[in-house]
Design an enzyme around this catalytic site. Structure first.
Site, PDB file in Angstrom:
ATOM      1  N   GLU A 172       1.319  13.925 -29.681  1.00  0.00           N
ATOM      2  CA  GLU A 172       0.494  12.901 -29.063  1.00  0.00           C
ATOM      3  C   GLU A 172      -0.869  13.465 -28.703  1.00  0.00           C
ATOM      4  O   GLU A 172      -0.985  14.640 -28.343  1.00  0.00           O
ATOM      5  CB  GLU A 172       1.178  12.340 -27.812  1.00  0.00           C
ATOM      6  CG  GLU A 172       2.386  11.473 -28.153  1.00  0.00           C
ATOM      7  CD  GLU A 172       2.996  10.792 -26.946  1.00  0.00           C
ATOM      8  OE1 GLU A 172       3.508   9.666 -27.107  1.00  0.00           O
ATOM      9  OE2 GLU A 172       2.973  11.397 -25.851  1.00  0.00           O
ATOM     10  N   CYS A 215      -8.122  14.628 -25.208  1.00  0.00           N
ATOM     11  CA  CYS A 215      -7.107  15.571 -24.727  1.00  0.00           C
ATOM     12  C   CYS A 215      -6.168  15.836 -25.897  1.00  0.00           C
ATOM     13  O   CYS A 215      -5.386  14.957 -26.290  1.00  0.00           O
ATOM     14  CB  CYS A 215      -6.359  14.972 -23.534  1.00  0.00           C
ATOM     15  SG  CYS A 215      -5.011  16.012 -22.919  1.00  0.00           S
ATOM     16  N   CYS A 258       6.789  22.338 -26.439  1.00  0.00           N
ATOM     17  CA  CYS A 258       6.318  23.491 -25.669  1.00  0.00           C
ATOM     18  C   CYS A 258       7.520  24.322 -25.256  1.00  0.00           C
ATOM     19  O   CYS A 258       8.559  23.773 -24.866  1.00  0.00           O
ATOM     20  CB  CYS A 258       5.558  23.016 -24.431  1.00  0.00           C
ATOM     21  SG  CYS A 258       4.878  24.369 -23.431  1.00  0.00           S
ATOM     22  N   CYS A 303       8.089  23.771 -18.056  1.00  0.00           N
ATOM     23  CA  CYS A 303       7.693  23.551 -16.660  1.00  0.00           C
ATOM     24  C   CYS A 303       8.502  22.391 -16.087  1.00  0.00           C
ATOM     25  O   CYS A 303       8.735  21.386 -16.774  1.00  0.00           O
ATOM     26  CB  CYS A 303       6.196  23.271 -16.568  1.00  0.00           C
ATOM     27  SG  CYS A 303       5.176  24.693 -17.046  1.00  0.00           S
ATOM     28  N   CYS A 333       7.055  18.643 -16.239  1.00  0.00           N
ATOM     29  CA  CYS A 333       6.365  18.224 -17.459  1.00  0.00           C
ATOM     30  C   CYS A 333       7.347  17.688 -18.499  1.00  0.00           C
ATOM     31  O   CYS A 333       8.380  18.314 -18.776  1.00  0.00           O
ATOM     32  CB  CYS A 333       5.583  19.400 -18.030  1.00  0.00           C
ATOM     33  SG  CYS A 333       4.620  18.989 -19.506  1.00  0.00           S
ATOM     34  N   GLY A 359       1.921  21.572 -25.381  1.00  0.00           N
ATOM     35  CA  GLY A 359       1.929  22.966 -25.773  1.00  0.00           C
ATOM     36  C   GLY A 359       1.125  23.877 -24.866  1.00  0.00           C
ATOM     37  O   GLY A 359       0.341  23.438 -24.032  1.00  0.00           O
ATOM     38  N   GLU A 360       1.347  25.164 -25.040  1.00  0.00           N
ATOM     39  CA  GLU A 360       0.606  26.224 -24.355  1.00  0.00           C
ATOM     40  C   GLU A 360      -0.381  26.813 -25.365  1.00  0.00           C
ATOM     41  O   GLU A 360       0.018  27.533 -26.292  1.00  0.00           O
ATOM     42  CB  GLU A 360       1.562  27.292 -23.847  1.00  0.00           C
ATOM     43  CG  GLU A 360       0.943  28.621 -23.421  1.00  0.00           C
ATOM     44  CD  GLU A 360      -0.228  28.488 -22.450  1.00  0.00           C
ATOM     45  OE1 GLU A 360      -1.361  28.824 -22.833  1.00  0.00           O
ATOM     46  OE2 GLU A 360      -0.002  28.031 -21.315  1.00  0.00           O
ATOM     47  N   SER A 384      -6.774  24.988 -21.495  1.00  0.00           N
ATOM     48  CA  SER A 384      -5.956  25.130 -20.288  1.00  0.00           C
ATOM     49  C   SER A 384      -4.713  25.964 -20.594  1.00  0.00           C
ATOM     50  O   SER A 384      -3.955  25.629 -21.508  1.00  0.00           O
ATOM     51  CB  SER A 384      -5.540  23.756 -19.763  1.00  0.00           C
ATOM     52  OG  SER A 384      -4.719  23.880 -18.622  1.00  0.00           O
ATOM     53  N   SER A 402      -3.494  26.319 -15.295  1.00  0.00           N
ATOM     54  CA  SER A 402      -2.509  25.507 -14.581  1.00  0.00           C
ATOM     55  C   SER A 402      -1.851  26.395 -13.534  1.00  0.00           C
ATOM     56  O   SER A 402      -1.003  27.224 -13.851  1.00  0.00           O
ATOM     57  CB  SER A 402      -1.462  24.969 -15.561  1.00  0.00           C
ATOM     58  OG  SER A 402      -2.046  24.076 -16.480  1.00  0.00           O
ATOM     59  N   LEU A 403      -2.247  26.205 -12.292  1.00  0.00           N
ATOM     60  CA  LEU A 403      -1.750  27.064 -11.219  1.00  0.00           C
ATOM     61  C   LEU A 403      -0.547  26.424 -10.516  1.00  0.00           C
ATOM     62  O   LEU A 403       0.536  26.985 -10.490  1.00  0.00           O
ATOM     63  CB  LEU A 403      -2.866  27.326 -10.214  1.00  0.00           C
ATOM     64  CG  LEU A 403      -2.533  28.305  -9.083  1.00  0.00           C
ATOM     65  CD1 LEU A 403      -2.278  29.703  -9.619  1.00  0.00           C
ATOM     66  CD2 LEU A 403      -3.664  28.332  -8.044  1.00  0.00           C
ATOM     67  N   HIS A 404      -0.777  25.286  -9.907  1.00  0.00           N
ATOM     68  CA  HIS A 404       0.256  24.442  -9.289  1.00  0.00           C
ATOM     69  C   HIS A 404       0.940  25.035  -8.062  1.00  0.00           C
ATOM     70  O   HIS A 404       1.572  24.305  -7.319  1.00  0.00           O
ATOM     71  CB  HIS A 404       1.305  24.004 -10.324  1.00  0.00           C
ATOM     72  CG  HIS A 404       0.701  23.359 -11.527  1.00  0.00           C
ATOM     73  ND1 HIS A 404      -0.212  22.323 -11.421  1.00  0.00           N
ATOM     74  CD2 HIS A 404       0.824  23.621 -12.859  1.00  0.00           C
ATOM     75  CE1 HIS A 404      -0.608  21.965 -12.644  1.00  0.00           C
ATOM     76  NE2 HIS A 404      -0.004  22.742 -13.525  1.00  0.00           N
ATOM     77  N   ASN A 432       2.224  13.006 -11.967  1.00  0.00           N
ATOM     78  CA  ASN A 432       2.554  11.747 -12.611  1.00  0.00           C
ATOM     79  C   ASN A 432       4.052  11.614 -12.825  1.00  0.00           C
ATOM     80  O   ASN A 432       4.769  12.605 -12.974  1.00  0.00           O
ATOM     81  CB  ASN A 432       1.813  11.646 -13.951  1.00  0.00           C
ATOM     82  CG  ASN A 432       0.313  11.616 -13.761  1.00  0.00           C
ATOM     83  OD1 ASN A 432      -0.232  10.659 -13.239  1.00  0.00           O
ATOM     84  ND2 ASN A 432      -0.363  12.690 -14.165  1.00  0.00           N
ATOM     85  N   CYS A 470      -1.504  13.633 -17.263  1.00  0.00           N
ATOM     86  CA  CYS A 470      -1.065  15.024 -17.194  1.00  0.00           C
ATOM     87  C   CYS A 470       0.441  15.119 -17.029  1.00  0.00           C
ATOM     88  O   CYS A 470       1.028  14.521 -16.129  1.00  0.00           O
ATOM     89  CB  CYS A 470      -1.772  15.699 -16.024  1.00  0.00           C
ATOM     90  SG  CYS A 470      -1.334  17.422 -15.808  1.00  0.00           S
TER      91      CYS A 470
END
Length: 353
Positions: free
Chosen positions: A103, A116, A123, A127, A130, A170-171, A202, A225-227, A301, A344
């Site tokens: 996507e 985006c 991935c 996470c 996600c 993906g990373e 990112s 991406s810290l979070h 989200n 996201c």
């Protein structure tokens, strides 16, 4: 990171001419004993004009076109599904030649069109918040397959993208060479001609590649991406990068600041009762104080089956206020397209819902 999944690279069989990086195309032209300018011509046709057939490449000889078509087919993705959000965001499910689906999202604003884009189908990092990682990694995307996502968006909007962010599936730093190759096609004058500073990658914090990224000649933008700046919380949310401690991540980002002189964006998805507490805020302030950075606070989200919910807005505003009082640049990012699952953490590669 020793993981056989990360070797799922596209090939000329799966991706045709789109499997080549810029350096790969140069080497191919050299092998065919053709002058260097042929590479730029090919890039312009493939990515600047996004043609769908070698027959359209009228300034290349018929012999060369036939030779390329036979050995390196020109594949373009099919749009399986398009969804349009109430806010104008558009999400596309694309299918590549080998059946792989991803996507990508087009986000319009007054004077900008941001894409985006995805760098992997699926991935491997899984996470906790996600949707993308739930099915694991299918394969990495080729440089041209990444650029094709921007071409699809440009064609549908009838407008050239002004910005692009590797924040889809993906990373990116687990597909580093192909992502850098795609960025160079996007940045190239004969490609999409988007300025390097308008191209953002990112990462969840793959430390060896952060150092490599700092040494690239282009001024691409880095987001992380810290979070959470609490090690236990981050390990629970992002188990795929737990081997890279926050202390090491901080050192790596400070080195990036020193080497490039550029600011880093830190992505922080706000999760009710998980990373929005006062101890978490204190840890985030401490982490940021050492860096030249900008914090993006993002209400998490909704993802089907997830146990997480977004922080109350007043708590997000409190985080922003306290960070700004501490001299840390901070904004609250309102997710676009959440009603079509394009925000996201919501992207997947499902053909049907």
């Amino acid at each position: 990171m020793a993981n056989p999944e990360l070797e799922k690279r596209p090939t000329e069989k799966t991706s045709g001419i789109k499997a080549f990086t810029p350096e790969g195309l140069e080497n191919l032209m050299s092998e065919l004993k053709l002058p260097k300018y042929r590479t730029k011509q090919l890039v312009e046709w493939l990515y600047g004009r996004a043609v769908t057939s070698y027959d359209e490449m009228t300034n290349l000889s018929k012999q060369l076109r036939a030779q390329l078509a036979e050995k390196y087919p020109l594949y373009t993705p099919d749009v399986v599904r398009k969804q349009v959000s109430e806010d104008g965001t558009r999400k596309y499910l694309l299918r590549y030649h080998d059946g792989t689906t991803v996507e990508t999202v087009g986000i319009p604003s007054k004077n900008r069109l941001t894409v985006c884009f995805s760098t992997q189908a699926g991935c491997p990092l899984r996470c906790a918040f996600c949707a993308t990682g739930k099915s694991g990694l299918v394969r990495n995307l080729a440089p041209g397959e990444i650029v094709d996502q921007l071409s699809v968006v440009a064609n549908d909007f009838g407008s050239r993208p002004t910005n692009a962010v590797a924040m889809g599936q993906g990373e990116p730093f687990l597909n580093y060479d192909y992502v850098i190759g795609a960025l160079r096609f996007i940045n190239a004058k004969e490609g999409l001609n988007i300025g390097a500073r308008h191209l953002t990658v990112s990462t969840s914090g793959i430390l060896p590649q952060i150092r490599r990224f700092s040494q690239e000649p282009e001024q691409f933008t880095l987001a992380v991406s810290l979070h959470s700046a609490n090690q236990d919380t981050r390990n629970a949310l992002m188990p795929g990068v737990r081997q890279y401690s926050l202390d090491r991540l901080s050192d790596s980002l400070r080195s990036y600041n020193d080497m490039t002189g550029r600011r880093i964006s830190l992505e922080y998805a706000m999760i009710d009762g998980v990373n929005d507490t006062m101890p978490e805020l204190n840890a985030l302030q401490k982490f940021c104080k050492k860096l030249m950075c900008h914090v993006n606070l993002i209400p998490i989200n909704s993802v089907p089956g997830s146990r997480f919910s977004p922080s109350p807005y007043e708590q997000i505003e409190l985080f922003q206020s306290r960070l700004q009082q501490a001299g840390i640049e901070c904004t609250i990012r309102n997710s676009r397209g959440s009603d079509i699952d394009s925000a996201c953490g919501q992207l997947s590669q499902k053909v049907s819902k």
